[in-house]
Write a protein that holds these residues in place. Sequence first.
Motif, PDB file in Angstrom:
ATOM      1  N   ASP A  57       3.759   4.770 -10.929  1.00  0.00           N
ATOM      2  CA  ASP A  57       3.261   4.171  -9.689  1.00  0.00           C
ATOM      3  C   ASP A  57       3.655   5.098  -8.546  1.00  0.00           C
ATOM      4  OD1 ASP A  57       2.453   2.449  -7.640  1.00  0.00           O
ATOM      5  OD2 ASP A  57       4.272   1.232  -7.740  1.00  0.00           O
ATOM      6  N   PRO A  98       3.527   4.639  -4.817  1.00  0.00           N
ATOM      7  CA  PRO A  98       3.219   3.876  -3.600  1.00  0.00           C
ATOM      8  C   PRO A  98       2.987   4.810  -2.418  1.00  0.00           C
ATOM      9  CG  PRO A  98       5.500   3.502  -4.320  1.00  0.00           C
ATOM     10  CD  PRO A  98       4.849   4.351  -5.357  1.00  0.00           C
ATOM     11  N   SER A 148       3.206  -2.402  -8.080  1.00  0.00           N
ATOM     12  CA  SER A 148       4.622  -2.492  -8.460  1.00  0.00           C
ATOM     13  C   SER A 148       4.846  -3.659  -9.419  1.00  0.00           C
ATOM     14  CB  SER A 148       5.496  -2.675  -7.219  1.00  0.00           C
ATOM     15  OG  SER A 148       5.275  -1.610  -6.334  1.00  0.00           O
TER      16      SER A 148
HETATM   17 MG   LIG Z   1       4.272  -1.095  -4.558  1.00  0.00          MG
END
Ligand SMILES: [Mg+2]
Length: 323
Positions: free
Chosen positions: A212, A214, A173
């Motif tokens: 990204d 996660p 992040s």
């Molecule tokens: Mg993250």
Amino acid sequence: MVKSIDTIYGTVVRKTNKYMGTVKLPGRLSIDKARKLEHIRIKTYDRHFAEELRAIPKQFPDLDRLHPFYRALLEAYAPIDKIKEEIGRIRAIMKILASIRDEALFQITKAKTLADLKRVRRMYLGRTWDVLEKNKKTFDFLRKLHRVVRRFPRVDFNAKTVVLAGFPNAGKSTLLKALTGSEPEIAPYPFTTQDIRIGHFEHRWQKVQVIDTPGILDRDPSEMNPVELKAVAALKHLADVIVFIFDPFQDPAMQRDLLTKVEHLIRAPVIRVVNKADLLDDPVSAKQEFGADMVVSAQHGTGVDELRSKIIEELGWSHGRRD
Ligand SMILES: [Mg+2]
Ligand SMILES: Nc1nc2c(ncn2[C@@H]2O[C@H](COP(=O)(O)OP(=O)(O)O)[C@@H](O)[C@H]2O)c(=O)[nH]1
């Protein structure tokens, strides 16, 4: 929105009643006039049913022209052929309803009493409801699918795409922010409990998208259920480059193991990066230990320009998926 069969039926009846309240025919009430009114009523039900059902397939994208990423995501939910079949089923239901309408209109011509007409209407409504009910599974399937499709992450298919991967806390992040300099857009990642985060930067005329995921590319794929696994595999249609981030303070062997699995799943060129350089006494040996291409500090921005250049370089030689 795809409506439930109860809502469809309720809407049709309500709209028809409303419409029939506006229909006035001249002359005194006679069986002839009652037949005409009932004829209009049945046709009005039918028109509204057709309107409701026609709207359903229109809410789905053209499955044959869908980008492979979205196609692969849909496949995580059900095979494309099954989805096509269920959408096609809606058209088949429209045909059945039309034949019930025709039968009712024919019965109206033979009705001799008001009671006969009442029976025709009851028959029409009963049979149309039965058809909807018999196909409840189709409607429910499409309702659920549609809820997901409308929240599909909005990906720019004209941009080159970098996918970030690496252990939780490796700094994905932070790096996304450092690379793109902005708050990422966050969307739910379909069929998983996770989000997808998208940011971008520009290099000359070219837009580069950084993604990204996660909770997705940070754990062992063998821990994922089949649906999650398919949703994750969809990323391979998007990724032009993978940036794999190593955390120098977590187990190297396990991280390398994850990298191998990610590479297997996505099959794009990989840039290996050791993060948190600011905390390292000896960045060079950390780089060697992980077999990395470079060392950065996402937090402090050290090496981030170089990483951007490396990404551009990798894209320049890119395997031409979109060239
Ligand atoms: Mg993250
Ligand atoms: N010192 C230092 N900390 C970092 C760096 N990059 C990330 N972190 C920290 O590591 C933690 C996890 O980072 P995050 O970006 O959330 O990792 P993610 O789980 O991979 O997304 C956070 O507390 C970050 O502030 C870095 O380059 N240096």
